[in-house]
Design a protein around this motif. Structure first.
Motif, PDB file in Angstrom:
ATOM      1  N   GLU A 223      14.236  12.338  36.099  1.00 43.75           N
ATOM      2  CA  GLU A 223      14.282  12.490  37.555  1.00 43.75           C
ATOM      3  C   GLU A 223      13.155  13.412  38.019  1.00 43.75           C
ATOM      4  N   THR A 224      12.953  14.498  37.282  1.00 42.82           N
ATOM      5  CA  THR A 224      11.849  15.405  37.626  1.00 42.82           C
ATOM      6  C   THR A 224      10.519  14.670  37.538  1.00 42.82           C
ATOM      7  N   MET A 225      10.315  13.874  36.488  1.00 36.13           N
ATOM      8  CA  MET A 225       9.067  13.126  36.336  1.00 36.13           C
ATOM      9  C   MET A 225       8.841  12.209  37.522  1.00 36.13           C
ATOM     10  N   VAL A 226       9.890  11.487  37.933  1.00 37.75           N
ATOM     11  CA  VAL A 226       9.753  10.583  39.071  1.00 37.75           C
ATOM     12  C   VAL A 226       9.414  11.371  40.337  1.00 37.75           C
TER      13      VAL A 226
ATOM     14  N   TYR B 221       7.060   5.796  29.554  1.00 37.96           N
ATOM     15  CA  TYR B 221       6.009   5.065  28.855  1.00 37.96           C
ATOM     16  C   TYR B 221       5.316   3.984  29.678  1.00 37.96           C
ATOM     17  N   GLN B 222       5.884   3.591  30.824  1.00 35.28           N
ATOM     18  CA  GLN B 222       5.326   2.459  31.560  1.00 35.28           C
ATOM     19  C   GLN B 222       5.019   2.800  33.024  1.00 35.28           C
ATOM     20  N   TRP B 223       4.824   4.081  33.316  1.00 33.22           N
ATOM     21  CA  TRP B 223       4.610   4.456  34.720  1.00 33.22           C
ATOM     22  C   TRP B 223       3.321   3.856  35.286  1.00 33.22           C
ATOM     23  N   ASP B 224       2.358   3.577  34.430  1.00 39.27           N
ATOM     24  CA  ASP B 224       1.115   2.979  34.914  1.00 39.27           C
ATOM     25  C   ASP B 224       1.366   1.600  35.515  1.00 39.27           C
ATOM     26  N   ARG B 225       2.481   0.959  35.135  1.00 37.12           N
ATOM     27  CA  ARG B 225       2.871  -0.316  35.728  1.00 37.12           C
ATOM     28  C   ARG B 225       3.909  -0.121  36.837  1.00 37.12           C
ATOM     29  N   VAL B 226       4.835   0.803  36.618  1.00 40.99           N
ATOM     30  CA  VAL B 226       5.931   1.013  37.568  1.00 40.99           C
ATOM     31  C   VAL B 226       5.453   1.702  38.845  1.00 40.99           C
ATOM     32  N   GLY B 227       4.645   2.742  38.697  1.00 41.39           N
ATOM     33  CA  GLY B 227       4.192   3.517  39.854  1.00 41.39           C
ATOM     34  C   GLY B 227       3.524   2.666  40.925  1.00 41.39           C
ATOM     35  N   PRO B 228       2.534   1.840  40.569  1.00 49.93           N
ATOM     36  CA  PRO B 228       1.883   0.996  41.585  1.00 49.93           C
ATOM     37  C   PRO B 228       2.843   0.035  42.288  1.00 49.93           C
ATOM     38  N   LEU B 229       3.890  -0.411  41.595  1.00 52.85           N
ATOM     39  CA  LEU B 229       4.863  -1.304  42.224  1.00 52.85           C
ATOM     40  C   LEU B 229       5.663  -0.579  43.301  1.00 52.85           C
ATOM     41  N   ILE B 230       6.015   0.688  43.040  1.00 49.65           N
ATOM     42  CA  ILE B 230       6.731   1.469  44.052  1.00 49.65           C
ATOM     43  C   ILE B 230       5.821   1.736  45.247  1.00 49.65           C
ATOM     44  N   VAL B 231       4.563   2.042  44.965  1.00 48.90           N
ATOM     45  CA  VAL B 231       3.598   2.244  46.054  1.00 48.90           C
ATOM     46  C   VAL B 231       3.501   0.984  46.901  1.00 48.90           C
ATOM     47  N   GLU B 232       3.516  -0.186  46.261  1.00 44.56           N
ATOM     48  CA  GLU B 232       3.430  -1.447  46.996  1.00 44.56           C
ATOM     49  C   GLU B 232       4.678  -1.670  47.865  1.00 44.56           C
TER      50      GLU B 232
END
Length: 277
Positions: A168-171, A245-256
């Protein structure tokens, strides 16, 4: 904390020397190095650290204090000033190394080594956990590290303490870095408390590794997601692996999702009725 690894002097306070000698001869008490002994039930990481010539510290010690720490195979060991020079890969704190009093460092000593050893995100994670568990307050942390370095001051300014797990802190930190304002631990009528609410309608929930082994939690949370959808919310559920391990894929999706306005949907249960906890 009883880890099964003890100094000889500690053992002498609790049993006659002759009994301890018999235990060593019988193999129920194992000599790790001069002055340090372990029982057959000793914690293996603690035993490894002491046998190597140091004590357990930093993230490994924090885990034994029940602090949330990112999973890793590394055993964090630290020594005194003499042994630390011989092991540059071991953890250090700023300034002189403290004496080795116990086989596992106390919370404060482990945190001082973590501040010097861990990256900014991981150090914020453990500090958040320490506060959330009630082991220290934010004021305690600030006082403990006051004047040590500008880097630590900057890191501590990002500590929140409301997160119930490290992911949760990481997010929270990663959404903040993406300039997405996410309110943590928000209670929504008819749905319950959610990990994050972005805008009026984007719910982000973070499932720990243990979540996947709990069938009841899995079923209840899927029902809650359906309720959220019915009221007009957009729930997003992230796993440990996706965050770590997959924030490089997950993060941009949330931004979108935010770019498309999914966080500003009209909801039937007004977020104005929510309370921060």
């Amino acid at each position: 904390m009883d880890t099964g690894v003890y100094r000889w002097g500690y053992l002498l306070q609790r049993a006659p020397r002759i009994e301890l000698r018999h235990a060593v001869a019988e193999g129920t008490l194992i000599r790790l190095r001069r002055g340090w002994y372990a029982t057959s039930a000793a914690d293996r990481q603690v035993e490894y650290a002491v046998r190597a010539g140091g004590v357990l510290s930093c993230a490994s010690a924090l885990r034994l204090h029940n602090v949330w720490v990112r999973r890793t195979d590394r055993v964090h060991i630290r020594g005194n000033d003499g042994t630390a020079r011989a092991h540059p890969e071991w953890c250090r704190q700023s300034g002189r190394q403290p004496p080795e009093i116990e086989a596992v460092d106390d919370l404060f000593t482990a945190l001082r080594h973590a501040a010097h050893c861990l990256g900014p995100e991981d150090f914020i994670v453990v500090c958040d956990s320490v506060i959330n568990l009630g082991l220290m307050t934010q004021s305690d942390l600030s006082a403990e590290f006051a004047g040590r370095s500008r880097f630590v001051d900057r890191v501590l300014s990002k500590v929140d303490g409301r997160a119930e797990s490290g992911i949760e802190t990481m997010v929270r930190l990663r959404l903040r870095a993406a300039r997405i304002r996410a309110r943590p631990q928000v209670s929504i009528p008819m749905i319950g408390r959610v990990d994050f609410l972005v805008g009026t309608s984007l719910i982000i929930e973070v499932d720990g590794a243990e979540f996947h082994q709990n069938k009841d939690a899995y079923e209840n949370d899927r029902l809650r997601d359906l309720q959220a959808h019915a009221f007009g919310y957009h729930p997003v559920r992230l796993t440990y692996e996706q965050v770590v391990y997959q924030w490089d894929r997950v993060g941009p999706l949330i931004v979108e999702l935010v770019r498309r306005g999914e966080h500003m949907r009209r909801v039937e249960v007004s977020p104005l009725g929510t309370t921060l906890t």
